[in-house]
Design an enzyme around this catalytic site. Structure first.
Site, PDB file in Angstrom:
ATOM      1  N   LYS A  44       0.800  -1.084  -0.003  1.00 28.59           N
ATOM      2  CA  LYS A  44      -0.137   0.000  -0.114  1.00 28.59           C
ATOM      3  C   LYS A  44       1.125   1.171  -0.092  1.00 28.59           C
ATOM      4  CE  LYS A  44      -3.835  -2.070   2.283  1.00 28.59           C
ATOM      5  NZ  LYS A  44      -3.357  -3.313   2.294  1.00 28.59           N
ATOM      6  N   HIS A  71      -3.955   1.623   4.563  1.00 27.95           N
ATOM      7  CA  HIS A  71      -3.318   3.044   4.313  1.00 27.95           C
ATOM      8  C   HIS A  71      -3.166   3.977   5.172  1.00 27.95           C
ATOM      9  CE1 HIS A  71      -4.762   1.196   0.502  1.00 27.95           C
ATOM     10  NE2 HIS A  71      -3.720   1.771   0.000  1.00 27.95           N
ATOM     11  N   SER A 113      -7.446   3.416  -2.077  1.00 29.97           N
ATOM     12  CA  SER A 113      -7.405   3.072  -0.772  1.00 29.97           C
ATOM     13  C   SER A 113      -9.113   3.290  -0.467  1.00 29.97           C
ATOM     14  CB  SER A 113      -6.813   4.393   0.335  1.00 29.97           C
ATOM     15  OG  SER A 113      -7.208   4.374   1.361  1.00 29.97           O
ATOM     16  N   MET A 114      -9.489   2.200   0.409  1.00 21.00           N
ATOM     17  CA  MET A 114     -11.119   2.406   0.793  1.00 21.00           C
ATOM     18  C   MET A 114     -11.120   3.390   1.640  1.00 21.00           C
ATOM     19  SD  MET A 114     -12.408  -0.489  -0.444  1.00 21.00           S
ATOM     20  CE  MET A 114     -13.714  -0.970   0.459  1.00 21.00           C
ATOM     21  N   GLY A 115     -10.404   3.742   2.497  1.00 24.45           N
ATOM     22  CA  GLY A 115     -10.333   5.044   3.375  1.00 24.45           C
ATOM     23  C   GLY A 115     -10.203   6.354   3.000  1.00 24.45           C
TER      24      GLY A 115
END
Length: 144
Positions: A44, A71, A113-115
């Site tokens: 990541k 992340h 990144s999911m966040g």
């Protein structure tokens, strides 16, 4: 007359400090490496904007590490270290993944990144190319 002189002196001193803070900010930002990546593997990465609290200057930096499960792990550690010294503030601009093959001298930037959302891989790639000038550096928006 004394009042005018005091205001004039204050202006000169204030101007001096303003220039000094700007110079200190630029020097502080210039000392931050723009890219720091693990030497091999798929991992990541995040694109971070580091702002000076003294003026409007900033630098975008790329950080990618295999040790990070999320992340946010990278962002939290890097931002914490940079902000600890004072005068700097960090903002995550997004993330993705990096496939780094030092033997083949290839780096591929992709995913999101999911966040934090997808970083601007074109920006990240230009930063990486500047540090890894003898590498083939590519990017794509596809993949996770």
């Amino acid at each position: 007359m004394k009042g005018s002189l005091a205001v004039l002196n204050f202006t000169i001193v204030f101007g001096f400090y303003s220039i000094a803070f700007t110079t200190m900010s630029a020097e502080r930002l210039a000392k931050i490496p723009e890219v720091d990546l693990d030497p091999n593997g798929v991992f990541k990465y995040v694109l971070i904007r580091v702002h000076s609290k003294d003026d409007d200057s900033y630098v975008d930096i790329v950080r990618g590490y295999a040790w990070a499960e999320y992340h946010a792990d990278i962002y939290d550690r890097v931002a914490g270290e940079l902000e600890r010294g004072g005068g700097l503030d960090c903002e995550c601009l997004g993330g993705g993944r990096i496939r780094h093959d030092s033997a083949e001298k290839k780096i591929h930037v992709y995913g999101y990144s999911m966040g934090f959302g997808r970083a601007k891989h074109a920006v990240s790639t230009e930063k990486i190319k500047a540090c890894y000038s003898d590498y083939e550096v590519t990017w794509a928006d596809e993949g996770y």
